[in-house]
Write a protein that holds these residues in place. Structure first.
Motif, short mmCIF file in Angstrom:
data_model
loop_
_atom_site.label_atom_id
_atom_site.label_comp_id
_atom_site.label_asym_id
_atom_site.label_seq_id
_atom_site.Cartn_x
_atom_site.Cartn_y
_atom_site.Cartn_z
N GLY A 32 0.81 -1.22 0.00
CA GLY A 32 0.00 0.00 0.00
C GLY A 32 0.85 1.27 0.00
O GLY A 32 0.43 2.29 0.53
N GLY A 33 2.02 1.20 -0.57
CA GLY A 33 2.88 2.40 -0.68
C GLY A 33 3.74 2.65 0.54
O GLY A 33 4.39 3.70 0.62
N GLN A 34 3.79 1.70 1.48
CA GLN A 34 4.59 1.91 2.70
C GLN A 34 5.37 0.66 3.07
O GLN A 34 4.91 -0.46 2.81
N TYR A 35 6.50 0.90 3.74
CA TYR A 35 7.24 -0.25 4.27
C TYR A 35 6.51 -0.78 5.50
O TYR A 35 6.10 -0.01 6.37
N VAL A 36 6.33 -2.08 5.53
CA VAL A 36 5.64 -2.73 6.65
C VAL A 36 6.66 -3.64 7.34
O VAL A 36 7.09 -4.64 6.76
N GLU A 37 7.06 -3.27 8.53
CA GLU A 37 8.09 -4.05 9.22
C GLU A 37 7.48 -5.24 9.96
O GLU A 37 6.38 -5.14 10.49
N ARG A 38 8.19 -6.33 9.97
CA ARG A 38 7.81 -7.53 10.70
C ARG A 38 9.09 -8.13 11.27
O ARG A 38 10.18 -7.82 10.80
N PRO A 39 9.00 -9.01 12.24
CA PRO A 39 10.22 -9.59 12.82
C PRO A 39 11.05 -10.30 11.73
O PRO A 39 10.49 -11.01 10.89
N THR A 205 14.22 -4.68 -5.81
CA THR A 205 12.80 -4.75 -6.16
C THR A 205 11.98 -3.85 -5.22
O THR A 205 11.06 -3.15 -5.67
N LEU A 206 12.33 -3.88 -3.94
CA LEU A 206 11.63 -3.00 -2.99
C LEU A 206 11.79 -1.54 -3.42
O LEU A 206 10.83 -0.76 -3.41
N TYR A 207 13.01 -1.19 -3.81
CA TYR A 207 13.25 0.21 -4.17
C TYR A 207 12.54 0.57 -5.49
O TYR A 207 12.05 1.69 -5.65
N MET A 208 12.44 -0.37 -6.41
CA MET A 208 11.67 -0.10 -7.64
C MET A 208 10.23 0.25 -7.28
O MET A 208 9.62 1.16 -7.87
N ALA A 209 9.66 -0.50 -6.32
CA ALA A 209 8.26 -0.24 -5.91
C ALA A 209 8.14 1.13 -5.26
O ALA A 209 7.17 1.87 -5.51
N GLU A 210 9.12 1.46 -4.42
CA GLU A 210 9.11 2.78 -3.77
C GLU A 210 9.19 3.90 -4.84
O GLU A 210 8.45 4.89 -4.77
N LEU A 211 10.05 3.70 -5.83
CA LEU A 211 10.18 4.71 -6.90
C LEU A 211 8.89 4.85 -7.69
O LEU A 211 8.53 5.95 -8.14
N ALA A 212 8.18 3.74 -7.87
CA ALA A 212 6.92 3.80 -8.63
C ALA A 212 5.95 4.76 -7.94
O ALA A 212 5.29 5.59 -8.60
N PRO A 218 -0.20 4.98 -8.48
CA PRO A 218 -0.95 4.93 -7.23
C PRO A 218 -0.41 3.88 -6.25
O PRO A 218 -0.10 2.75 -6.64
N ALA A 219 -0.27 4.32 -4.98
CA ALA A 219 0.21 3.41 -3.94
C ALA A 219 -0.71 2.20 -3.86
O ALA A 219 -1.93 2.33 -3.96
N GLY A 220 -0.15 1.02 -3.72
CA GLY A 220 -0.94 -0.20 -3.62
C GLY A 220 -1.03 -0.94 -4.96
O GLY A 220 -1.47 -2.09 -4.98
N LEU A 221 -0.63 -0.32 -6.04
CA LEU A 221 -0.65 -1.05 -7.31
C LEU A 221 0.52 -2.02 -7.40
O LEU A 221 0.43 -3.06 -8.03
N ILE A 222 1.65 -1.64 -6.77
CA ILE A 222 2.77 -2.59 -6.70
C ILE A 222 3.02 -2.88 -5.22
O ILE A 222 3.37 -1.97 -4.46
#
Ligand code: NAD
Length: 500
Positions: A32-39, A205-212, A218-222
């Motif tokens: 959804g356009g944000q980094y989601v941290e998990r353990p 890949t994470l950074y590609m999504a952030e750049l998108a 629109p956030a959440g498309l990737i």
């Protein structure tokens, strides 16, 4: 993904070299356009040094649910698949532009944990991927449906619609390029994507999504979810909210995905899988060209690419001269960290994979193969394997039958075209093949007889214009990436018939 010229690379590298222990790494899933941290649960290594880098989380089915929900909400709220197609085209162009502007960061995030040299990614993979995204964007407002012939009392047409949410899973060997192959056509066709990169190479890949998102997609498309195959991969391929699966990786994982889809609910899939591709050199070939292409077909990325031309099949009259040239060329390769020397050869992605490569080479030698060069790891820290050429191999030798996915090629000889074709045919794989001959009639005849999804004549490797689809026959795959076929594979057709 060719290597860039040495002088050009040196200039670029002066500004690209980095210390892998100090590189800031994206942290968490991207939903959804944000980094989601998990353990953290899984270690990411740097194959160039053999050292651990960082830990990443592993998405379970709840987190995949969250990513699919985010994709659905984004599709609905943005109207991505419903609005004027030219809006998609503009947003995708802006993303491609931003990727090129951020090439240095993308390249470092790729090079730190993969086998890709930083200069090659910055000067090669990023630009090629940006061009691919623009290529697919152009289909968004140009690819049409069809009006079909009917009686005058009826109107029949074929409409094309996006699937909705596409589940994509990519391998470690070209992380940016593989993500581009999936995301470009899926987004251009109006879909959202939940993508799982390889657990060994997640950062670019994470950074590609952030750049998108920064570029206006629109956030959440990737959405990028991190994790392994059995847990995260299965949760994606079996998810009822995912309407199509697009996978690139091994034939083993492709089979597991087919099984999971059969078990959890039928959905369409594209599978780009393994290969064991032959390069056929006839007596009338240009020997300089053939030697260059044969080397180029196995040395880049230490042979870790699906279309590696790992089986050299050469007419006996030129075999000795060609084998000698290749052995000399192979011996010139020097290993280097991906963040270091621009001309160096790549590390093997993991120690386990290096052990597997060496195991096959030793088994091949045990079964009578003749070692022309290489045959063991490089004596230095990190996971590096010497380019290896094996002659005198039977059709049953494991070096001939197994996809090695390393800098190892076999060298077989033939007397007749018929024998060349018999040697070229692999019982399992049919990804691609190369032919070197001065006789175009022969080249066309042989290309028609080969069981392969792609055949290159007097060259080896894809062109950079992206129009030719790529995909394997037999156990090398199902469906195509690249080309118009990849765009169409991200839409489904609807036949409409109206009684007027
Ligand atoms: P792999 O199959 O081990 O892993 C690929 C991806 O699939 C990873 O993200 C992994 O986590 C995931 N995965 C593994 N098992 C899974 C499962 N059961 N369900 C869902 N996902 C699963 O492959 P790899 O080692 O990353 O890559 C090398 C392989 O990829 C080689 O066989 C190579 O030929 C192939 N490849 C093919 C192409 C092509 O275009 N045909 C391109 C690149 C790589």
């Amino acid at each position: 993904m060719g290597r860039v010229a040495a002088t050009e690379t040196n200039a670029i590298l002066m500004t690209l070299a980095f210390d892998p222990t100090r590189l800031p790494l994206p942290n968490g899933h991207f939903i959804g356009g944000q980094y989601v941290e998990r353990p953290p649960e899984m270690l990411v290594h740097a194959p160039s040094s053999g050292q651990p880098l960082a830990e990443i989380p592993c998405a379970d089915s709840d987190l995949v649910d969250q990513a699919v929900d985010a994709a659905k909400v984004a599709l609905k709220s943005s109207g991505w698949g419903d609005a004027a197609p030219r809006d998609r085209l503009r947003a995708l162009h802006a993303w491609a532009d931003l990727m090129e502007a951020e090439a240095a960061t993308l390249a470092r995030l790729e090079a730190v944990c993969s086998s890709r040299p930083v200069a090659d990614v910055a000067a090669g993979d990023v630009g090629v991927t940006a061009t691919q995204i623009r290529f697919f964007a152009e289909f968004a407002d140009k690819e049409c449906g069809d009006l079909v012939p009917t009686s005058k009392a009826q109107l029949g047409f074929i409409d094309h619609e996006p699937y909705g949410v596409i589940g994509a899973i990519t391998p470690w060997n070209f992380p940016i390029s593989m993500a581009g192959w999936k995301l470009g056509p899926a987004l251009a066709a109006g879909n959202a994507v939940v993508l799982k990169p390889s657990e060994m190479t997640p950062y670019s890949t994470l950074y590609m999504a952030e750049l998108a998102v920064r570029a206006g997609i629109p956030a959440g498309l990737i959405n990028v979810v991190l994790g392994d195959g059995p847990r995260t991969g299965n949760a994606i391929t079996g998810h009822p909210g995912i309407s199509k699966v697009s996978f690139t990786g091994s034939t083993r994982a492709g089979s597991a995905i087919m099984e999971n889809i059969a078990r959890t609910g039928i959905k369409p899939m594209t599978l780009e899988l393994g290969g064991k591709s032959p390069q056929l050199v006839f007596a009338d070939a240009d020997l300089d060209l053939a030697a260059e292409c044969l080397a180029k077909g196995i040395l880049p990325n230490a042979g870790q690419f699906c279309v590696a031309g790992s089986r050299m099949i050469v007419h006996h009259s030129i075999a000795e001269a060609l084998a000698e040239r290749l052995a000399q060329r192979f011996a010139q390769e020097t290993p280097a960290a991906t963040w270091d020397d621009p001309g160096g050869s790549s590390p093997i992605i993991s120690e386990a994979q290096l052990q597997r490569i060496d195991g096959i080479v030793q088994a091949a030698l045990g079964q009578g193969a003749e070692l022309l060069c290489g045959g063991s790891r490089f004596d230095r820290p990190g996971s590096y394997y010497q380019p290896t050429l094996l002659a005198g191999v039977s059709a049953e030798n494991p070096a001939v039958t197994e996809e090695i996915f390393g800098p190892v090629a076999t060298f077989q000889t033939f007397d007749s075209e018929e024998e060349a074709l018999r040697l070229a045919s692999h019982p399992t794989y049919g990804l691609c093949a190369g032919i070197f001959s001065g006789d175009l009639t022969r080249a066309v005849r042989v290309s028609r007889a080969l069981e392969a999804g792609t055949v290159w004549v007097n060259r080896y490797g894809r062109s950079q214009d992206h129009i030719l689809p790529t995909g394997g026959w037999k156990a090398s795959g199902l469906g195509k990436d690249l080309g118009r076929e990849a765009f169409l594979a991200n839409r489904r057709s609807k036949s409409v018939l109206i009684d007027l």
